[in-house]
Every structure is written in C-alpha cells, then in structure tokens.
Design a protein around this motif. Structure first.
Motif, PDB file in Angstrom:
ATOM      1  N   LEU A 119       0.823  -1.211   0.000  1.00  0.00           N
ATOM      2  CA  LEU A 119       0.000   0.000   0.000  1.00  0.00           C
ATOM      3  C   LEU A 119       0.858   1.262   0.000  1.00  0.00           C
ATOM      4  O   LEU A 119       0.604   2.211  -0.748  1.00  0.00           O
ATOM      5  CB  LEU A 119      -0.939  -0.017   1.213  1.00  0.00           C
ATOM      6  CG  LEU A 119      -1.883   1.185   1.354  1.00  0.00           C
ATOM      7  CD1 LEU A 119      -2.874   1.227   0.201  1.00  0.00           C
ATOM      8  CD2 LEU A 119      -2.616   1.134   2.696  1.00  0.00           C
ATOM      9  N   ARG A 120       1.879   1.285   0.825  1.00  0.00           N
ATOM     10  CA  ARG A 120       2.761   2.456   0.885  1.00  0.00           C
ATOM     11  C   ARG A 120       3.472   2.677  -0.438  1.00  0.00           C
ATOM     12  O   ARG A 120       3.642   3.817  -0.899  1.00  0.00           O
ATOM     13  CB  ARG A 120       3.755   2.306   2.041  1.00  0.00           C
ATOM     14  CG  ARG A 120       3.146   2.569   3.410  1.00  0.00           C
ATOM     15  CD  ARG A 120       4.197   2.533   4.506  1.00  0.00           C
ATOM     16  NE  ARG A 120       4.673   1.175   4.759  1.00  0.00           N
ATOM     17  CZ  ARG A 120       4.075   0.328   5.592  1.00  0.00           C
ATOM     18  NH1 ARG A 120       2.982   0.691   6.235  1.00  0.00           N
ATOM     19  NH2 ARG A 120       4.566  -0.880   5.781  1.00  0.00           N
ATOM     20  N   SER A 121       3.888   1.595  -1.058  1.00  0.00           N
ATOM     21  CA  SER A 121       4.547   1.720  -2.363  1.00  0.00           C
ATOM     22  C   SER A 121       3.580   2.244  -3.422  1.00  0.00           C
ATOM     23  O   SER A 121       3.919   3.105  -4.238  1.00  0.00           O
ATOM     24  CB  SER A 121       5.106   0.357  -2.787  1.00  0.00           C
ATOM     25  OG  SER A 121       5.668   0.421  -4.083  1.00  0.00           O
ATOM     26  N   TRP A 122       2.344   1.735  -3.382  1.00  0.00           N
ATOM     27  CA  TRP A 122       1.311   2.160  -4.345  1.00  0.00           C
ATOM     28  C   TRP A 122       0.956   3.627  -4.153  1.00  0.00           C
ATOM     29  O   TRP A 122       0.718   4.362  -5.106  1.00  0.00           O
ATOM     30  CB  TRP A 122       0.093   1.263  -4.140  1.00  0.00           C
ATOM     31  CG  TRP A 122      -1.055   1.508  -5.062  1.00  0.00           C
ATOM     32  CD1 TRP A 122      -1.133   1.255  -6.393  1.00  0.00           C
ATOM     33  CD2 TRP A 122      -2.342   2.030  -4.682  1.00  0.00           C
ATOM     34  NE1 TRP A 122      -2.370   1.588  -6.895  1.00  0.00           N
ATOM     35  CE2 TRP A 122      -3.133   2.066  -5.853  1.00  0.00           C
ATOM     36  CE3 TRP A 122      -2.896   2.468  -3.479  1.00  0.00           C
ATOM     37  CZ2 TRP A 122      -4.455   2.526  -5.847  1.00  0.00           C
ATOM     38  CZ3 TRP A 122      -4.214   2.908  -3.471  1.00  0.00           C
ATOM     39  CH2 TRP A 122      -4.968   2.945  -4.651  1.00  0.00           C
ATOM     40  N   GLN A 123       0.922   4.054  -2.881  1.00  0.00           N
ATOM     41  CA  GLN A 123       0.561   5.439  -2.577  1.00  0.00           C
ATOM     42  C   GLN A 123       1.698   6.425  -2.853  1.00  0.00           C
ATOM     43  O   GLN A 123       1.503   7.628  -2.745  1.00  0.00           O
ATOM     44  CB  GLN A 123       0.148   5.569  -1.102  1.00  0.00           C
ATOM     45  CG  GLN A 123      -1.179   4.891  -0.779  1.00  0.00           C
ATOM     46  CD  GLN A 123      -1.493   4.938   0.708  1.00  0.00           C
ATOM     47  OE1 GLN A 123      -0.604   5.126   1.540  1.00  0.00           O
ATOM     48  NE2 GLN A 123      -2.762   4.740   1.058  1.00  0.00           N
ATOM     49  N   ALA A 124       2.865   5.933  -3.220  1.00  0.00           N
ATOM     50  CA  ALA A 124       4.006   6.823  -3.447  1.00  0.00           C
ATOM     51  C   ALA A 124       3.894   7.597  -4.751  1.00  0.00           C
ATOM     52  O   ALA A 124       4.547   8.635  -4.919  1.00  0.00           O
ATOM     53  CB  ALA A 124       5.312   6.019  -3.430  1.00  0.00           C
ATOM     54  N   ALA A 125       3.101   7.108  -5.699  1.00  0.00           N
ATOM     55  CA  ALA A 125       2.916   7.844  -6.960  1.00  0.00           C
ATOM     56  C   ALA A 125       2.300   9.202  -6.646  1.00  0.00           C
ATOM     57  O   ALA A 125       1.429   9.312  -5.783  1.00  0.00           O
ATOM     58  CB  ALA A 125       2.015   7.052  -7.906  1.00  0.00           C
ATOM     59  N   PRO A 126       2.730  10.277  -7.343  1.00  0.00           N
ATOM     60  CA  PRO A 126       2.301  11.646  -6.973  1.00  0.00           C
ATOM     61  C   PRO A 126       0.792  11.825  -6.860  1.00  0.00           C
ATOM     62  O   PRO A 126       0.304  12.321  -5.846  1.00  0.00           O
ATOM     63  CB  PRO A 126       2.889  12.502  -8.104  1.00  0.00           C
ATOM     64  CG  PRO A 126       4.062  11.731  -8.589  1.00  0.00           C
ATOM     65  CD  PRO A 126       3.690  10.287  -8.454  1.00  0.00           C
ATOM     66  N   GLN A 127       0.034  11.425  -7.889  1.00  0.00           N
ATOM     67  CA  GLN A 127      -1.412  11.653  -7.851  1.00  0.00           C
ATOM     68  C   GLN A 127      -2.071  10.810  -6.772  1.00  0.00           C
ATOM     69  O   GLN A 127      -2.966  11.276  -6.063  1.00  0.00           O
ATOM     70  CB  GLN A 127      -2.020  11.350  -9.215  1.00  0.00           C
ATOM     71  CG  GLN A 127      -1.612  12.353 -10.289  1.00  0.00           C
ATOM     72  CD  GLN A 127      -2.135  11.979 -11.670  1.00  0.00           C
ATOM     73  OE1 GLN A 127      -2.628  10.867 -11.868  1.00  0.00           O
ATOM     74  NE2 GLN A 127      -2.041  12.897 -12.612  1.00  0.00           N
ATOM     75  N   THR A 128      -1.607   9.566  -6.607  1.00  0.00           N
ATOM     76  CA  THR A 128      -2.158   8.695  -5.578  1.00  0.00           C
ATOM     77  C   THR A 128      -1.826   9.229  -4.187  1.00  0.00           C
ATOM     78  O   THR A 128      -2.655   9.184  -3.273  1.00  0.00           O
ATOM     79  CB  THR A 128      -1.621   7.266  -5.737  1.00  0.00           C
ATOM     80  OG1 THR A 128      -1.837   6.824  -7.080  1.00  0.00           O
ATOM     81  CG2 THR A 128      -2.297   6.309  -4.782  1.00  0.00           C
ATOM     82  N   ARG A 129      -0.606   9.765  -4.035  1.00  0.00           N
ATOM     83  CA  ARG A 129      -0.204  10.331  -2.738  1.00  0.00           C
ATOM     84  C   ARG A 129      -1.096  11.503  -2.344  1.00  0.00           C
ATOM     85  O   ARG A 129      -1.530  11.618  -1.197  1.00  0.00           O
ATOM     86  CB  ARG A 129       1.259  10.786  -2.811  1.00  0.00           C
ATOM     87  CG  ARG A 129       1.794  11.314  -1.474  1.00  0.00           C
ATOM     88  CD  ARG A 129       3.273  11.655  -1.551  1.00  0.00           C
ATOM     89  NE  ARG A 129       3.533  12.693  -2.530  1.00  0.00           N
ATOM     90  CZ  ARG A 129       4.243  12.508  -3.650  1.00  0.00           C
ATOM     91  NH1 ARG A 129       4.750  11.315  -3.925  1.00  0.00           N
ATOM     92  NH2 ARG A 129       4.449  13.511  -4.489  1.00  0.00           N
ATOM     93  N   ASP A 130      -1.397  12.373  -3.297  1.00  0.00           N
ATOM     94  CA  ASP A 130      -2.266  13.519  -3.007  1.00  0.00           C
ATOM     95  C   ASP A 130      -3.669  13.061  -2.619  1.00  0.00           C
ATOM     96  O   ASP A 130      -4.291  13.627  -1.714  1.00  0.00           O
ATOM     97  CB  ASP A 130      -2.347  14.443  -4.228  1.00  0.00           C
ATOM     98  CG  ASP A 130      -1.012  15.124  -4.523  1.00  0.00           C
ATOM     99  OD1 ASP A 130      -0.164  15.173  -3.605  1.00  0.00           O
ATOM    100  OD2 ASP A 130      -0.831  15.599  -5.658  1.00  0.00           O
TER     101      ASP A 130
END
Length: 509
Positions: free
Chosen positions: A461-472
C-alpha cells in the motif's frame, strides 16, 4: 475527429480550440469586421452607367459585378476584397452559372460596394435625404410617412433576432464532446480528462456569450450544465471538494434555467457523492433527499437511493434506513428499463442493476454484514469481470476483502491477498474512492498487524501510494473503519475458475 488538434486560424495561424468550427479565431473575426469600414469607395461614374443600374434593378448581380469591375478597372481579386465574397463564388456569379438570391448576403454586399440608394434594388443604410426619391427641377420632394420604419430596418432587425453564432452542426459537435468524455472517463480518469472538459466548458461559454434562437440556446445551456456537472464529478474523484461543489452549483443553476429536472437530480447525486467522500454523511443524505424530492419515481432516483442515501446511512449506522434505501433502489430498477450490465459511473443515464448491487455491497461493508456483502458481490461477479471498468473491479474486490475481516471468524490472509491483487493491478487511473477503500482495508486489519500478510499489504500500500497523484489523494481521503455492530459468520461465495474468489481460504480465530 482526426487532426483537429492541428487546426489553426486561417488569418493569424494560432491554434484553434478542438470545438471551434469557424476557420478564424474570435480576434481575427472582429478584425475582419473592422476592415470593412476602411474599404475603398468606387468612382461615382460607375453608378451613372445605365447597364450597371439596369443589372442591379433586375437583381442580376453577376452581370452587375462584372460591369462594375470593368468600369472601375478592378481585378476579380479586388472585387472579392470589396464585396467579401470569395473569388470562386464571384466567378460563378459573373459566368451566370449561379445567382445571388440570399437577402442576408445581398444587403452587406450592397453596403460594402457603397451602392447609392437611388440605384440599389432594395433600401440600403443612409440618411433620410439619401433615401428620398431623386427629383429634378422644382418638382417637390416626397418625404416618407413619419413613424414608419424602412424595409431595411425591419429586415436588419429580423436578421439580428434570428441570427446565431452557433449552427446545428456545432451543437452536434459539442454533444459528441460530452459523450466522448463520458465514454473515456473510466479508462483515462479525471486527471487526464479534466483539461479537455475545461476546454469544452469554456468553448460552450463562448457560444453562450453570443446570440442564438431559443432552441439552440436551450441546447447550449444543457451542454454547459453537463460539462460543469462532469467537471464536478471529476473534482470529487480527484479529492477537490470545494471545486466540486462550485461546479455542481454552476451546473444546477444552468439546469434550472431550462427546467431540466433529470439533470438537476443527477447533479444532486454528485453533490451527495462529494459529501460522502468528504465524510459528511448527514449532508450526503440531505443532498440525496433534495434530488428525490423532485421526483422519487424517476429512474435517476435509483442512483440517489443506492449511491446517495443508502451508503451514507450505512456509514451513520442506520441499518434500517440503509436497507430501505437499497430496497427502494432495487424496486425502482424493476419498474424501469435499466441496463443489466455495469454502466459508466459518470454517465448521465440511470444506474444499471449491476452498479446498484455494487453499491448495496458497499453499504453492508459499513454495516459489517459480511454475508450480505459476499452475496451481492457474487451476484455481480460475472458482470464486473466482463466490464472494462478497472475501478469497479477494484472497489468490489476491496469491499469483499474488508467484509472478510468481519465476523467472529475473519479470514485475514485471504483479505490481504485480495487487497494486494488490487494494488498490483493498479486499480485503474487514481481516484479517491479506490485510494480511500484501499486505506480503509489496511485500517480494518490493524488488529492483526503482526501477521506477515498484513505487513506485506501495508508495504504494498505504501509503495502504491508513493505515486504523486495517488499520494495527493491519500492525503485527502477520509479513512474510516466499518461500524462494529451485527457481526455474523461469513457466508462463503462460490469460487469460479479464473476469478478472485471471496471464499475464505483459511479460518482464523
């Protein structure tokens, strides 16, 4: 429409909007109008030529143009500049193969040529003195009857009233633009399509700033409301709550202007969705109720009941209210002709049965009723798997995964496997709902955080959320856990080859 992005103004060369059907930009169109004021005047002797006056009197404009050119020593290209007619059209007029009969074209051509009133076959603009009949000697001058308008004044007013800066072909292009955004939305997502939607909305506004007959103006109001509504929905999925509400308010006012009640109901549903993902569940219910007050039996009410009221009431722990809303949505679906398959989430059409049942599954996730979640997921499993909606596939699987954590015998490992498979598949273009539910699944597994499967899901999950748009989106998402009530044993759904089964693989006590 191939190569439309390469279209440029034929005058200055700047790129044109993909929705602009005119060959020139607005600035060059205005400049062309200003140039008319500087057109050269023809010699006076032209209008004393009997052949010229006879041709004009007979409405034989082709012969008149040729004689005027010859008398004034002009080339056909010069005549084209003065009249505003294309050289090829002038050539056909002068050869007699075509005739100029359209009064809307004749009047401006006579004005540009400076045809005197006593020679013109119809009245042209000028002072009262210019429009008087020519007299000779001491014969008295006949004045027009006071209070009457000239035929030209009447013709010009009619032309102004019925003129339009938007022809039916342009309206058709704009309607296709809206359809195109809806059709591509689940594949490309809000971040990619929002700029195109803004371009479409601004172009429609440019048309609205002009003049159109009532029917075309109503079409433009509807298109503007739809474009703003789509932008509002995209803003919800992008986590832009204030922007979403502003677009929805604009769309509502435009839809009210043409009394489009169906579109207003759709807009209230989008407002309810915005409040739901912002965590304002009471407000989500109120927006859905506002839409239902318009017409509780309309097909649009299916979305308001299942996506609006039911899900928000589920988050509030109102089990009976949520179940009544689901039942109302299913009953409406049985009475109206709705699609069986999975409709696009952003479509202006009524909800299909599969999307209604998917929302019912989400409701029972909030109510911690695992058997009902698995039953609904199993009912739409084949339709979801056959659809092109990566979002729907991800959301249903995340609902199933969260349901597997409920009850006295949770299947944590299977839930985490389903969650990791969603993350590995990507879940489609990043949107708030997928990001939020992926986070809620992790939050729901907090009690088993020492299990390897939970740690592995957390890392993924943390790796997936690292993408800029996903992180925002993850920062804006309101993470909530299902309510801790009425937990029961999970009913196993039947597994099918090639699909992700909701069947618990192992039982953890």
């Amino acid at each position: 429409m191939a190569h439309e992005d390469d279209r440029r103004c034929t005058r200055c060369g700047i790129p044109l909007s993909r929705y602009n059907t005119d060959p020139r930009c607005a600035a060059c169109t205005r400049a062309a109008g200003n140039e008319r004021a500087a057109l050269p005047s023809l010699p006076e002797h032209v209008w004393q030529n009997p052949a010229v006056t006879a041709a004009l009197a007979d409405w034989d404009f082709g012969t008149a143009f040729r004689l005027i050119r010859q008398a004034a020593s002009l080339r056909q290209e010069d005549m084209s500049v003065i009249t505003g007619l294309s050289q090829s059209f002038l050539s056909t007029l002068e050869s007699g193969t075509r005739r100029l009969l359209n009064i809307d074209k004749i009047i401006p051509v006579l004005e540009r040529l400076g045809v005197p009133p006593h020679v013109a076959p119809i009245p042209v603009p000028g002072s009262a003195a210019q429009n008087r009949p020519q007299t000779s000697g001491t014969q008295p001058t006949l004045l027009p009857t006071p209070g009457w308008e000239s035929p030209l004044d009447i013709a010009k007013r009619l032309n102004a009233t019925t003129s339009s800066n938007t022809d039916p072909a342009t309206v058709a292009v704009l309607e296709q633009g809206v359809t195109d955004l809806v059709d591509r939305y689940e594949t490309e997502g809000p971040h990619r399509l929002a700029p195109e939607a803004v371009d479409l909305r601004n172009f429609i506004q440019g048309r609205l700033d002009g003049r159109q007959p009532p029917r075309q103006r109503e079409s433009l109001f509807r298109l503007a409301a739809q474009a703003s509504g789509l932008l509002g929905y995209m803003a919800v999925n992008a986590g832009r709550e204030a922007v979403a509400e502003a677009y929805c308010k604009e769309a509502e006012e435009l839809a009210k202007g043409i009394a489009d009640l169906e579109l207003i109901m759709w807009i209230q549903g989008t407002r309810s969705l915005n409040a739901y993902y912002a965590g304002h569940y009471d407000q989500a219910v109120r927006w859905a109720d506002a839409g239902l007050e318009i017409d509780p039996d309309h097909p649009q009410a299916i979305r308001l009941e299942s996506n609006g009221r039911a899900r928000a009431l589920g988050k509030l722990g109102d089990r009976s209210g949520a179940e009544r809303a689901i039942a109302a949505a299913e009953e409406l679906s049985s009475r109206h002709l709705v699609p069986v398959g999975l409709t696009s989430c952003i479509s202006f059409k009524p909800y299909g049965m599969a999307r209604t049942l998917a929302n019912a599954a989400t409701v029972h996730v909030s109510l911690a009723n695992a058997p009902r979640v698995l039953a609904y997921a199993d009912a739409i499993d084949e339709l979801v798997e056959q659809s092109d909606s990566a979002w729907s596939q991800a959301l249903v699987r995340l609902d199933v995964a969260t349901a597997l954590l409920a009850g006295p015998r949770p299947d944590v490992e299977h839930a985490m496997v389903l969650g990791r498979q969603v993350l590995e598949a990507g879940g489609g273009p990043p949107i708030r709902s997928v990001v939020q539910r992926a986070g809620e699944l992790h939050a729901g597994a907090r009690s088993w955080q020492d299990l390897p499967a939970v740690r592995e899901y957390g890392d993924a999950l943390r790796s997936w959320q690292a993408a800029p748009q996903t992180r925002d989106l993850a920062k804006s998402a309101k993470m909530t856990r299902p309510t801790e009530q009425t937990r029961g044993p999970a009913d196993a759904a039947h597994s099918r080859p090639g699909r992700i089964s909701s069947q618990p693989s192992t039982q953890h006590h």
